[in-house]
Design an enzyme around this catalytic site. Structure first.
Site: not given
Length: 320
Positions: A177, A190
């Site tokens: 990501s 995350y």
């Protein structure tokens, strides 16, 4: 004198290789690589029951790949299986698997090998996000983020990489990501887990190169936020620079990167500029850039927290 000559030789070889690979990369920018054929390849996708995983399954079904679909959500996975078959997938095998559980990963992996065969393209896509500020994240959700987003990659690779190495044929795909290359406000667990996934995949790429298993390819994907249930409601201040990406677009780009055997894929391309700036400007300037782009506030309106809260409730129920 011989030592100096060794140094000169090493430097000359290194510079020669750098120049060669630089010119090669420029050439591929002008003339795209020939896409490889994945018909008949056994493609395993984790987190296939919805979102990006589902779109990847549909794309590979159209290309004639044999699909192995893993997801903890049996109902969603069954639906993806049906969609893949509707899009040309003749051999599609759904399995219910909790990728955060090492024993379960190994057990289902054994089942896949017996019932389908050796996986040749492994796409580690499963992921979760709590979307909370650091001190608001329950401890077990921090652990869950790492187990799903990063540590599961160790177990899936341990399960399927040996056969790829033996045949010197395969492809490892890590879905990281933007949060795996830049820390993001409100996404500490995350972001940290995606950094870990990126580092693991990159280390494996170098390791496979060093042992001369160069036909086992690696692709590491770092997209900006995708319009999935996980990031529902996340907005971008300037979408022409950092748009919230659509699933179909991202899936198409990822499949193309795999077919062209790209090592790195970042979306949008503006991310490359941000990464360069990150290394050369001060943290305060980086914060100012983040504020201008809206990155520092994008999580404040993160409606995807509802999804995370549902997951948290479900997980807490299992712990009780």
């Amino acid at each position: 004198m011989s030592i100096n000559m060794d140094v000169i030789t090493d430097i000359s070889v290194a510079l020669g290789k750098i120049l060669y690979y630089f010119l090669e990369s420029l050439l591929y920018k002008i003339i795209p690589k020939t896409k490889k054929n994945v018909a008949g390849e056994i493609v395993l996708i984790t987190g296939a029951g919805s979102g990006l995983g589902r779109q990847l399954a549909i794309h590979f079904a159209r290309l004639g790949a044999i699909l192995v679909l893993w997801d903890i959500n049996q109902e969603g996975n069954t639906e993806t299986c049906s969609l893949a078959k509707e899009n040309g997938g003749e051999k599609v095998f759904p399995y219910t698997c909790d990728c955060s559980n090492r024993q379960e990963v190994y057990r289902v992996a054994d089942q896949v090998r017996k019932e389908v065969g050796d996986v040749t393209i492994l796409i580690n896509n499963a992921g979760i996000a709590t979307g909370k500020f650091f001190l608001d994240i329950p401890d077990h959700m921090v652990e869950k983020s790492f187990l799903v987003n990063a540590i599961s990659h160790f177990w899936t690779c341990k399960a399927f990489l040996p056969a790829m190495i033996k045949a010197n044929h395969g492809h490892l795909v890590c879905i990281s990501s933007i949060a795996g290359v830049c820390g993001i406000n409100g996404l500490s667990d995350y972001s940290a887990s995606k950094f870990a996934a990126f580092g693991f995949a990159e280390s494996l790429f170098f390791e496979l190169t060093m042992v001369k298993k160069t036909e086992v390819k690696t692709t590491i994907v770092c997209p900006h936020f995708i319009n999935t249930g996980m990031f529902e409601g996340c907005t971008s201040k300037y979408p022409f620079l950092l748009p919230i990406l659509e699933q179909e677009y991202v899936a198409k780009k990822i499949v193309n990167a795999i077919l062209e055997e790209q090592v790195y894929l970042m979306m949008p391309k503006f991310l490359y500029i941000i990464l360069i700036l990150k290394q050369i400007i001060s943290p305060k300037m980086l914060m100012a850039l983040g504020e201008y782009l809206g990155v520092d506030t994008c999580m404040v309106s993160f409606k995807g927290r509802k999804k995370a809260n549902e997951l948290q409730t479900e997980t807490e129920g299992k712990h009780q």
